[in-house]
Design a protein around this motif. Structure first.
Motif, short mmCIF file in Angstrom:
data_model
loop_
_atom_site.label_atom_id
_atom_site.label_comp_id
_atom_site.label_asym_id
_atom_site.label_seq_id
_atom_site.Cartn_x
_atom_site.Cartn_y
_atom_site.Cartn_z
N ASN B 157 -23.68 53.25 33.70
CA ASN B 157 -23.46 51.61 33.51
C ASN B 157 -23.95 51.06 32.21
O ASN B 157 -22.86 50.38 31.60
CB ASN B 157 -24.48 50.72 34.58
CG ASN B 157 -23.84 50.85 35.90
OD1 ASN B 157 -22.82 51.48 36.39
ND2 ASN B 157 -24.67 50.79 37.00
N ARG B 158 -24.88 51.69 31.51
CA ARG B 158 -25.22 51.08 30.24
C ARG B 158 -24.26 51.77 29.17
O ARG B 158 -23.60 50.91 28.35
CB ARG B 158 -26.44 51.73 29.76
CG ARG B 158 -27.54 50.97 30.51
CD ARG B 158 -28.87 51.58 29.82
NE ARG B 158 -30.16 51.01 30.43
CZ ARG B 158 -31.00 50.42 29.82
NH1 ARG B 158 -31.08 50.47 28.42
NH2 ARG B 158 -32.23 49.89 30.40
N MET B 159 -23.57 52.72 29.38
CA MET B 159 -22.51 53.36 28.30
C MET B 159 -21.28 52.59 28.62
O MET B 159 -20.56 52.36 27.67
CB MET B 159 -22.26 55.05 28.69
CG MET B 159 -21.52 55.42 27.70
SD MET B 159 -22.62 55.71 25.89
CE MET B 159 -21.35 55.50 24.83
N GLN B 160 -20.93 52.24 29.77
CA GLN B 160 -19.57 51.46 29.92
C GLN B 160 -19.93 49.90 29.26
O GLN B 160 -18.93 49.55 28.73
CB GLN B 160 -19.38 51.27 31.64
CG GLN B 160 -18.06 50.51 31.78
CD GLN B 160 -17.03 51.47 31.39
OE1 GLN B 160 -16.70 52.52 31.81
NE2 GLN B 160 -16.23 50.80 30.58
N ALA B 210 -15.86 61.43 30.42
CA ALA B 210 -17.07 60.92 30.64
C ALA B 210 -17.25 59.95 31.99
O ALA B 210 -18.36 59.18 32.20
CB ALA B 210 -17.59 60.18 29.34
N THR B 211 -16.17 59.91 32.74
CA THR B 211 -15.83 59.14 33.92
C THR B 211 -16.11 57.64 33.44
O THR B 211 -16.57 56.69 34.38
CB THR B 211 -17.06 59.41 34.91
OG1 THR B 211 -18.29 58.87 34.57
CG2 THR B 211 -17.09 60.95 35.32
N LEU B 212 -15.78 57.40 32.35
CA LEU B 212 -15.67 55.82 31.87
C LEU B 212 -14.42 55.34 31.81
O LEU B 212 -13.58 55.97 31.71
CB LEU B 212 -16.44 55.60 30.50
CG LEU B 212 -17.99 56.07 30.53
CD1 LEU B 212 -18.45 56.42 29.13
CD2 LEU B 212 -18.92 55.14 31.25
N SER B 213 -14.15 53.93 31.71
CA SER B 213 -12.95 53.46 31.57
C SER B 213 -12.63 52.94 30.51
O SER B 213 -13.60 52.30 29.63
CB SER B 213 -12.40 52.63 32.72
OG SER B 213 -13.46 51.62 33.10
N LEU B 214 -11.28 53.15 29.85
CA LEU B 214 -11.16 52.61 28.44
C LEU B 214 -11.11 50.91 28.75
O LEU B 214 -10.40 50.49 29.53
CB LEU B 214 -9.75 53.09 27.86
CG LEU B 214 -9.33 52.67 26.38
CD1 LEU B 214 -9.98 53.52 25.37
CD2 LEU B 214 -8.09 52.72 26.34
N PRO B 215 -11.76 50.07 27.91
CA PRO B 215 -11.87 48.72 28.14
C PRO B 215 -10.26 48.11 28.03
O PRO B 215 -9.64 48.68 27.29
CB PRO B 215 -12.56 48.13 27.00
CG PRO B 215 -13.55 49.49 26.34
CD PRO B 215 -12.65 50.61 26.65
N GLN B 216 -10.21 47.20 28.66
CA GLN B 216 -9.03 46.27 28.56
C GLN B 216 -8.83 45.50 27.30
O GLN B 216 -9.95 45.07 26.70
CB GLN B 216 -9.13 45.31 29.78
CG GLN B 216 -9.35 45.71 31.08
CD GLN B 216 -7.90 46.30 31.46
OE1 GLN B 216 -6.90 45.55 31.51
NE2 GLN B 216 -8.08 47.42 32.16
N ASP B 217 -7.57 45.40 26.91
CA ASP B 217 -7.55 45.07 25.70
C ASP B 217 -7.87 43.44 25.72
O ASP B 217 -7.39 42.69 26.63
CB ASP B 217 -6.05 45.00 25.10
CG ASP B 217 -5.82 46.12 24.19
OD1 ASP B 217 -6.59 46.30 23.44
OD2 ASP B 217 -4.73 46.84 24.08
N THR B 218 -8.40 42.92 24.52
CA THR B 218 -8.87 41.74 24.55
C THR B 218 -8.61 41.03 23.04
O THR B 218 -8.00 41.66 22.33
CB THR B 218 -10.34 41.58 24.87
OG1 THR B 218 -11.07 40.48 24.37
CG2 THR B 218 -10.91 42.70 23.86
N TYR B 219 -9.21 40.00 22.82
CA TYR B 219 -8.98 39.28 21.55
C TYR B 219 -9.78 40.18 20.68
O TYR B 219 -10.89 40.67 21.01
CB TYR B 219 -9.76 37.60 21.57
CG TYR B 219 -9.67 37.21 20.16
CD1 TYR B 219 -8.43 36.72 19.55
CD2 TYR B 219 -10.92 37.31 19.56
CE1 TYR B 219 -8.44 36.33 18.24
CE2 TYR B 219 -11.01 36.73 18.28
CZ TYR B 219 -9.70 36.30 17.67
OH TYR B 219 -9.94 35.83 16.29
#
Lengths: 98, 252
Positions: B157-160, B210-219
């Motif tokens: 959670n911290r890494m995400q 790493a079982t993490l997801s790429l963040p959604q595009d944002t401003y």
């Protein structure tokens, strides 16, 4: 048997070779959770100033040490036998690190 | 704008990235989660400071006003610093620091591989030396991302959160202004915009493993090329420049 538990991960022993062809010499130890981390930590701690060209890391638990109580039996007999030293040979010219 | 002036400004940008990250990471000295990691991060900081020294020294040469790299490092105002916004972001928790290192070192690896082909011989030489260092920084960041992401629920959670929080500062890495374009045409600068797809696929590969997801595009935040920074840079400079400001020309 686990001797002691702490929060610092497993212990690994580090051996550094300073130059190709020379023996690996024990430099110290590092804490790490896996071999990759042990290698990186060893690199960061023991080769920062050009000390080495190659690294071995070994889980400390896989190293067997001789028992200090056996020192008399193991090491004393070699103290008084000068003929066991190869000092009667002439060093070949140009040979280093023998 | 002459090529020399442009190269000066370009070199300052590169130098500032190394200088400010070197300072940020040095804040972690004695605060690493374990002794080994403390040394690993301060080692990266030392690489950065070495790179900053080489780049700012070259900038001083190009400027030709008899300044040293120290003058350039310690005696400019905030608006004259041109490091990426990503770099001045606080260390946060360890996962934040690693997320910043991941984004940045993957970028720098791609960037300096291109800069090595620069027609400017000094920049090309600094780039060749830098690639070796950055390769290690990247490996270090990737390994930790995998461990934390694919570790416990807490570390995951911290890494995400780290990769999410810093995502909005990554767009700036690939921006090109008139200076970049001008020097690109002279085969001195790197076409950063062309690195974006590769960068994103590399980062995504690591995050997925790493079982993490790429963040959604944002401003995406922007500004450093114009000297506009987040509030963090002022705090860094007040600490970093304190000695020079309080005791100008102080010597050891």
């Amino acid at each position: 048997m686990i001797m002691a538990t702490d929060t610092q991960l497993d212990l690994w022993e580090v051996f550094i070779q300073s130059k190709s062809g020379l023996p690996y010499i024990h430099s110290g130890s590092v804490h790490a959770s896996d071999v990759k981390m042990a290698m990186q930590n060893a690199r960061d701690i023991y080769t920062r100033r050009g000390e080495g060209t190659s690294i071995w890391v070994v889980p400390a638990k896989h190293i067997s040490a001789s028992n200090p109580d056996d020192n008399d039996m193991l090491f004393d007999p070699s103290n008084d036998k000068i003929y066991r030293h190869p000092t009667f040979y002439v060093m070949p010219e140009g040979a280093k690190n023998i | 704008m002459t090529t020399k002036d442009a190269t000066y400004n370009y070199t300052i940008r590169l130098g500032d990235n190394a200088l400010i990250l070197g300072h940020r990471l040095s804040e972690l000295c004695s605060r690493g989660p374990i002794l080994e990691e403390d040394l690993a991060l301060t080692n990266v900081a030392l690489d950065m400071i070495g790179r900053a020294q080489a780049l700012l020294k070259y900038a001083a040469e190009l400027e030709g006003k008899g300044h040293t790299e120290d003058d350039i490092a310690y005696r400019r105002a905030e608006i004259n610093y041109h490091n990426h916004l990503l770099i001045e972001q606080p260390n946060g928790d360890f996962a934040h620091t690693i997320a910043r290192q991941l984004y940045l070192s993957v970028f720098e690896y791609l960037f300096y591989t291109e800069l090595e082909k620069s027609k400017d011989a000094t920049l090309a030489a600094i780039a060749s030396k830098t690639i070796k260092e950055v390769k290690y920084h990247m490996q270090h960041a990737i390994d930790w991302t995998l461990r934390l992401g694919d570790g416990t629920i807490e570390s995951h959670n911290r890494m995400q959160k780290g990769v999410n929080d810093l995502w909005m500062y990554t767009g700036e890495l690939f921006e090109m202004d008139i200076l970049d374009t001008y020097l690109l045409h002279q085969h001195i600068a790197v076409e950063t915009i062309a690195l974006k797809a590769k960068w994103q696929s590399e980062v995504e590969k690591v995050l997925t493993e790493a079982t993490l997801s790429l963040p959604q595009d944002t401003y995406m935040q922007t500004g450093s090329k114009k000297g506009v920074h987040t509030e963090n840079l002022g705090h860094i400079l007040s600490e970093m420049q304190y000695l020079q400001r309080a005791y100008p020309d102080a010597k050891w």
